[in-house]
Design a protein around this motif. Structure first.
Motif, PDB file in Angstrom:
ATOM      1  N   MET A   1       2.925  -0.291  -1.967  1.00  0.00           N
ATOM      2  CA  MET A   1       2.409   1.262  -2.058  1.00  0.00           C
ATOM      3  C   MET A   1       0.974   1.261  -1.936  1.00  0.00           C
ATOM      4  N   ILE A   2       0.634   2.214  -1.201  1.00  0.00           N
ATOM      5  CA  ILE A   2      -0.567   2.290  -0.932  1.00  0.00           C
ATOM      6  C   ILE A   2      -1.409   3.507  -1.522  1.00  0.00           C
ATOM      7  N   TYR A   3      -2.598   3.226  -2.171  1.00  0.00           N
ATOM      8  CA  TYR A   3      -3.064   4.217  -2.979  1.00  0.00           C
ATOM      9  C   TYR A   3      -4.353   4.729  -2.269  1.00  0.00           C
ATOM     10  N   ALA A   4      -4.441   5.897  -1.819  1.00  0.00           N
ATOM     11  CA  ALA A   4      -5.774   6.751  -1.328  1.00  0.00           C
ATOM     12  C   ALA A   4      -6.634   7.163  -2.167  1.00  0.00           C
ATOM     13  N   VAL A   5      -8.201   6.771  -1.925  1.00  0.00           N
ATOM     14  CA  VAL A   5      -9.147   7.137  -2.646  1.00  0.00           C
ATOM     15  C   VAL A   5     -10.201   8.032  -1.998  1.00  0.00           C
ATOM     16  N   ASP A   6     -10.804   8.910  -2.535  1.00  0.00           N
ATOM     17  CA  ASP A   6     -12.031   9.712  -1.933  1.00  0.00           C
ATOM     18  C   ASP A   6     -13.109   8.710  -1.498  1.00  0.00           C
ATOM     19  N   LYS A   7     -14.133   9.300  -1.205  1.00  0.00           N
ATOM     20  CA  LYS A   7     -15.547   8.874  -0.866  1.00  0.00           C
ATOM     21  C   LYS A   7     -16.040   8.149  -2.166  1.00  0.00           C
ATOM     22  N   ASP A   8     -15.926   8.943  -3.331  1.00  0.00           N
ATOM     23  CA  ASP A   8     -16.273   8.521  -4.596  1.00  0.00           C
ATOM     24  C   ASP A   8     -15.537   7.351  -5.543  1.00  0.00           C
ATOM     25  N   GLY A   9     -14.462   7.041  -4.633  1.00  0.00           N
ATOM     26  CA  GLY A   9     -13.525   6.038  -5.377  1.00  0.00           C
ATOM     27  C   GLY A   9     -12.459   6.541  -6.068  1.00  0.00           C
ATOM     28  N   PHE A  10     -12.330   8.008  -6.152  1.00  0.00           N
ATOM     29  CA  PHE A  10     -11.173   8.698  -7.195  1.00  0.00           C
ATOM     30  C   PHE A  10      -9.705   8.494  -6.406  1.00  0.00           C
ATOM     31  N   LEU A  11      -8.803   8.356  -7.071  1.00  0.00           N
ATOM     32  CA  LEU A  11      -7.407   8.357  -6.710  1.00  0.00           C
ATOM     33  C   LEU A  11      -7.129   9.845  -6.424  1.00  0.00           C
TER      34      LEU A  11
END
Length: 96
Positions: A1-11
């Protein structure tokens, strides 16, 4: 599974492959490390998942959960009506 996060690290989301990740949309970074299920607002710090919710957000959630666990005025009224109906049926059965 791949988990994407934004520039601030939030899922932002997750997927099994690049096609599913395309549905997540634009993201800044990703990891294959699954976030723990006990985090309210998972945040990736580059090595580990941490709690990203602020103290105020956690307090608001706790208050909301406490309020949800108490019966509403409507539910209390329904319960009282149920008790009243049951007592009336009991009286009628005893008088028969």
């Amino acid at each position: 599974m791949i988990y994407a996060v934004d520039k601030d690290g939030f899922l932002l989301g997750y997927g099994k492959n690049k096609a599913e990740m395309a549905m997540v949309g634009s993201y800044d970074q990703s990891t294959t490390v699954q976030p723990p299920s006990n985090l309210v607002k998972p945040k990736w710090d580059g090595k580990n998942w941490i709690e990203g919710a602020t103290a105020a957000e956690l307090a608001a959630l706790a208050a909301q959960q406490a309020q949800a666990s108490q019966p509403s005025a409507e539910q209390l009224a329904i319960n009282q009506l149920g008790v009243l109906v049951a007592s009336q049926i009991g009286r009628a059965a005893n008088n028969a």
